[in-house]
Write a protein that holds these residues in place. Structure first.
Motif, PDB file in Angstrom:
ATOM      1  N   PHE A  61      15.364   3.277  48.110  1.00 38.64           N
ATOM      2  CA  PHE A  61      13.990   3.353  48.612  1.00 38.64           C
ATOM      3  C   PHE A  61      13.861   2.730  50.004  1.00 38.64           C
ATOM      4  CE2 PHE A  61      13.478   4.064  44.128  1.00 38.64           C
ATOM      5  CZ  PHE A  61      12.473   5.011  44.061  1.00 38.64           C
ATOM      6  N   ASP A  62      14.736   1.769  50.329  1.00 41.56           N
ATOM      7  CA  ASP A  62      14.740   1.249  51.695  1.00 41.56           C
ATOM      8  C   ASP A  62      15.183   2.329  52.674  1.00 41.56           C
ATOM      9  OD1 ASP A  62      13.966  -1.224  50.743  1.00 41.56           O
ATOM     10  OD2 ASP A  62      16.029  -1.944  50.528  1.00 41.56           O
ATOM     11  N   LYS A  63      16.189   3.101  52.288  1.00 41.62           N
ATOM     12  CA  LYS A  63      16.633   4.213  53.126  1.00 41.62           C
ATOM     13  C   LYS A  63      15.534   5.265  53.248  1.00 41.62           C
ATOM     14  CE  LYS A  63      21.499   3.703  51.812  1.00 41.62           C
ATOM     15  NZ  LYS A  63      22.657   4.371  51.142  1.00 41.62           N
ATOM     16  N   LEU A  64      14.809   5.460  52.158  1.00 41.75           N
ATOM     17  CA  LEU A  64      13.722   6.441  52.162  1.00 41.75           C
ATOM     18  C   LEU A  64      12.651   6.063  53.188  1.00 41.75           C
ATOM     19  CD1 LEU A  64      12.112   7.965  49.016  1.00 41.75           C
ATOM     20  CD2 LEU A  64      10.643   6.838  50.669  1.00 41.75           C
ATOM     21  N   ILE A  65      12.278   4.787  53.211  1.00 35.77           N
ATOM     22  CA  ILE A  65      11.267   4.329  54.172  1.00 35.77           C
ATOM     23  C   ILE A  65      11.790   4.465  55.594  1.00 35.77           C
ATOM     24  CG2 ILE A  65       9.969   2.325  54.967  1.00 35.77           C
ATOM     25  CD1 ILE A  65       8.877   3.587  52.420  1.00 35.77           C
ATOM     26  N   ASN A  66      13.074   4.166  55.791  1.00 41.85           N
ATOM     27  CA  ASN A  66      13.654   4.327  57.133  1.00 41.85           C
ATOM     28  C   ASN A  66      13.622   5.783  57.576  1.00 41.85           C
ATOM     29  OD1 ASN A  66      14.207   1.588  57.359  1.00 41.85           O
ATOM     30  ND2 ASN A  66      16.261   1.775  56.461  1.00 41.85           N
ATOM     31  N   ARG A  67      13.847   6.683  56.658  1.00 44.25           N
ATOM     32  CA  ARG A  67      13.770   8.116  57.000  1.00 44.25           C
ATOM     33  C   ARG A  67      12.351   8.510  57.376  1.00 44.25           C
ATOM     34  NH1 ARG A  67      16.231  12.268  52.905  1.00 44.25           N
ATOM     35  NH2 ARG A  67      15.300  13.585  54.515  1.00 44.25           N
ATOM     36  N   LEU A  68      11.381   7.985  56.662  1.00 46.36           N
ATOM     37  CA  LEU A  68       9.992   8.291  56.996  1.00 46.36           C
ATOM     38  C   LEU A  68       9.639   7.777  58.383  1.00 46.36           C
ATOM     39  CD1 LEU A  68       8.110   7.550  53.643  1.00 46.36           C
ATOM     40  CD2 LEU A  68       8.627   9.781  54.625  1.00 46.36           C
TER      41      LEU A  68
END
Length: 850
Positions: free
Chosen positions: A279-286
């Motif tokens: 989910f940290d990677k997900l936020i970085n992608r956003l």
């Protein structure tokens, strides 16, 4: 019931080895290979632990309905079922029991007919739910028991399984899809109370499936309308892996593409089993598309909570604004301890209301009066954090002992109300369909007649699709041709700032169209201004959009430069010749018109010089008149001298015409006098030079004087030469009458703010050349004669000044003409040329006379 139990129904004796012969109730037997593969595949599916968890709820009745509820959550790896689920499981299942009680006690709905039920636990797992749902089709499978005998040789006594005419459920879309594929084979209608995947609207694949909740395609349309109402055109999407999340986002993307004006920055899928840091990677992608602050989320509660946690961890509280589907709705569990991150989130839920009757029913349930619910004791222990003592079960000292005196408190939350309402409506929809079917097939008959024994599934489906009644919340319950309920949604926003009661607040509704109260919306920190979620901000006035290829919501703003103005959103156009763009370049305005003013330095200096010239010329004329009969005046050729002075006077006079405001009369005077003054001067000088040349040439060969050297003859020759100029000007008047023009090209600098239109006469470079051409011919001819006359005696002092005048005049014209005609014509240059010619003419004539 497990597959093994399906084919080993209890008998009063031992079954011999026998293979069942399968068949549908209509005689069309499904292939044996299909069922063998199905059973082989399900053999490895993990099951609930027998002996520790009950199997199903059985309620006797004339007609039996099936029920599928996620009483337990999905278990860990290798275990089918996990912990008990309260709202989604026990509450919903009790709602079905409550609805059955209400229907069976209603004298007007299905009188003398009792509805029974077989309710199963799906454990929120599609494969496990499929295994359980085989119980519903058990009665429809024909078995060949001819080779089964008891030990005494008699046929066994095999009890007939109950026949399920319809199924209420399931909850999750993935579960409903799996179950619908089996129920369709046996023509058993199914009504779901919570499955919203758009895939289930495919009537060709799920023809026996209906639902009392609107599909996500309606929800997606409502969310698209919300996004557009907030002025967003660039958003990202998040979806939990599975039918619900992926189908919801797919519907949202498809609708946004069809309606236009909305672009998807990123579509991110959340894995079923996310790894650490996922989910940290997900936020970085956003954040790679940080302008897309709006995030459309179709995800389960756990994923929603983890997304909010990752946002807070990344210190992005208030940056993203979430628009959540009904899986978020008005739930408190996903945002617990994350209220500041969730502030401003807009969520959507199917429209519903509190069911007071069920609330009273549920809070009255206890261990003593609710023994039909085989999972109620487990719920009781979990809800009150106590432990029931059972035979053979060791007492857990970490929990207190359940006394049985606990009472369920009323939970007045949107979560419970919504789950309850749709379950009740689904049961009532099935009951109304059976009631209508009974009226048509068994008119006046009390109980079940032969035509409804058994109930034919395809016919019941037609009655289900035809129901139309007011549901438990007072809203209409009906289905379209695909079995979908109409879309009716409440729109919520989570608010914690500047509100008396922090929490979810209704800010609008959607029923085929959006009604959104933007005045009641609040965002992070209580801000009432809607946050931006756009790829590119609107262009400033006077700027056009240059679209980014492949991304219709992204563009670069380019200023309309030069003399261009903004024609429309995407194009610039050049202003007409007589106009210049507005300061903000949204249109054009007239270009200011100017003319040479008398107060301009360009006018004052020439006027001063012209006045001096006129005074000098007038002084010469007066002197000649005063001493008209003196020998020096007569010797200078007074007749031609008067003509020459007249020409010089006109040359100085033209300066005032050049500065005067152009008009038709002024332009005509300019045409006439511009070349006339020089023509008169050069004609007089040419006649005089020609006379001198002929006299001295004639003296070389004869004593007699040449012809036409008298003053009268000289005047006639001069006027003939002048008449050529006058005649050419009058012809010019006839071909092209004089008029004024406005020259917008002369003063058109790169900066349009300094653009001016110059009011002038219509004298082009070519017309000016033609106007002066005869004077130039006279000047050149006069120069030739001046050269030829350079050898006259010293005592004849008239030839050399004329020669000097012509030489200097030619030099001036040779230097001036290329420069003048190589540049744009202007008023200043025209009168500058005239003044220069006049000054040289005066200098020459003065030197000639004196």
């Amino acid at each position: 019931m497990t597959p093994q139990e399906l084919y080993s129904s209890p008998a009063r004796c031992r079954r011999l080895a026998a293979a069942p012969a399968l068949g549908s109730p209509t005689g069309a037997a499904p292939p044996l290979l299909f069922w063998l593969l199905l059973l082989a595949g399900l053999a490895g599916v993990p099951r609930a632990q027998k002996g520790t968890q009950p199997h199903s709820i059985k309620i006797e009745g004339d007609i039996t309905l099936g029920g599928l509820f996620p009483v337990h959550s999905r278990g860990p790896a290798g275990v089918a079922c996990g912990e008990i689920k309260k709202e989604k499981g026990i509450h919903r299942m009790e709602a079905m029991l409550y609805a059955l009680d209400q229907i069976n006690s209603d004298p007007d709905l299905l009188p003398n007919i009792t509805l029974g039920a077989r309710i199963l636990d799906t454990c929120a797992r599609d494969t496990y739910a499929l295994e359980q749902s085989l119980t519903f089709v058990q009665a429809l499978i024909q078995k060949d028991n001819s080779d089964v005998r008891c030990s005494n040789g008699e046929p066994p006594i095999i009890p007939e399984p109950e026949r399920v005419v319809g199924v209420i459920g399931a909850s999750g879309s993935s579960v409903s899809i799996m179950v619908a594929n089996v129920l369709r084979l046996f023509a058993i209608p199914q009504i779901s109370y919570a499955s919203t995947a758009p895939e289930l609207s495919d009537n060709s694949r799920y023809e026996f499936f209906s639902r009392v909740v609107p599909p996500d395609s309606y929800q997606a349309q409502a969310m698209v309308d919300i996004v557009k109402a907030m002025g967003w055109n660039y958003v990202s999407t998040l979806a939990s892996e599975g039918n619900y999340g992926e189908s919801g986002v797919e519907a949202f993307v498809q609708i946004s593409r069809e309606t236009g004006g909305l672009c998807i920055a990123q579509s991110i899928k959340i894995p079923r089993e996310p790894k650490l840091g996922e989910f940290d990677k997900l936020i970085n992608r956003l954040m790679e598309t940080s302008n897309a602050r709006g995030v459309i989320i179709f995800a389960n509660e756990d994923d929603i909570k983890r997304v909010l946690e990752a946002s807070k961890k990344a210190n992005l509280t208030g940056h993203f604004v979430f628009v959540g589907s009904d899986s978020w709705g008005a739930k408190s569990s996903p945002i617990q301890d994350l209220e500041d991150v969730a502030e401003g989130a807009v969520t959507i839920l199917p429209k519903r209301a509190s069911i007071d009757g069920f609330d009273q029913y549920f809070i009255s349930r206890s261990l003593e009066n609710n023994r039909r619910n085989i999972w109620f004791a487990e719920f009781w222990e979990d809800d009150f954090k106590c432990k029931l003592t059972r035979p053979g079960v060791k007492y857990d000292s970490s929990r207190r002992k359940c006394t049985g005196e606990e009472r369920i408190s009323r939970e007045s939350s949107y979560e419970q109300e919504g789950k309850v309402q749709f379950v009740i409506d689904a049961v009532y929809a099935m009951a109304h369909a059976i009631h209508s079917m009974h009226i048509d097939l068994c008119p006046g008959y009390m109980g079940i007649c032969d035509k409804m024994d058994p109930v034919e599934g395809r016919m019941l489906l037609q009655y289900i699709r035809s129901v139309n009644f007011n549901g438990s919340a007072g809203t209409g319950v009906m289905f379209n041709e695909n079995g979908d309920a109409p879309g009716r949604y409440d729109i919520f926003q989570y608010q914690i700032s500047n509100v008396t009661n922090p929490g979810y607040r209704v800010i609008g509704q959607w029923t085929n169209h959006l009604r959104l109260n933007e005045d009641e919306m609040q965002w992070n920190g209580g801000d009432v201004r809607i946050p931006d979620s756009v790829c590119s901000f609107p262009c400033e006035p006077g700027e056009r959009k240059k679209m980014v290829k492949g991304v219709p919501c992204c563009w670069h703003c380019e200023l309309c430069d030069g003399y261009q103005y903004q024609l429309d959103e995407f194009n610039c156009d050049t202003c007409p010749m007589d106009m210049r763009p507005l300061v903000n370049r949204t249109g054009c305005r007239p270009t200011p018109i100017i003319k040479l003013e008398w107060s301009s330095p360009w006018a004052i200096i020439p006027v001063f010089l012209a006045i001096l010239g006129i005074l000098a010329t007038s002084g010469c004329i007066c002197t000649f008149i005063r001493f008209n009969d003196t020998p020096i005046v007569r010797a200078s050729g007074r007749e031609l001298s008067y003509v020459l002075l007249t020409g010089i006077f006109l040359i100085y006079l033209i300066t005032f015409l050049m500065i005067a405001e152009p008009s038709s009369g002024v332009c005509a005077s300019r045409r006439m006098l511009l070349g006339l003054g020089m023509c008169i001067s050069y004609s007089a000088m040419l006649t005089k030079t020609n006379r001198i040349y002929r006299i001295f040439e004639q003296g070389k060969v004869a004593v007699s004087p040449p012809k036409f050297i008298s003053p009268g003859s000289q005047l006639v020759i001069t006027f003939i030469l002048i008449s050529v100029q006058v005649l050419a000007v009058f012809i010019w008047f006839g071909v092209d009458p004089p008029h004024t023009i406005i020259d917008y090209e002369e003063q058109k600098p790169p900066n349009p703010e300094f653009a001016r239109g110059v009011l002038k006469c219509d004298m082009s470079d070519l017309s000016l050349i033609l106007c002066l051409s005869w004077s130039i011919v006279l000047m050149i001819t006069c120069t030739v004669y001046a050269i030829k006359s350079r050898g006259v005696p010293e005592t004849f002092n008239e030839a050399k000044p004329i020669g000097f005048t012509m030489y200097t005049t030619c030099i001036v014209w040779l230097a001036f003409v290329p420069i003048f005609f190589g540049t744009a014509q202007s008023t200043e240059k025209v009168w500058g040329a005239e003044v220069g010619s006049a000054m040289w003419s005066v200098a020459g004539s003065d030197r000639q006379r004196f």
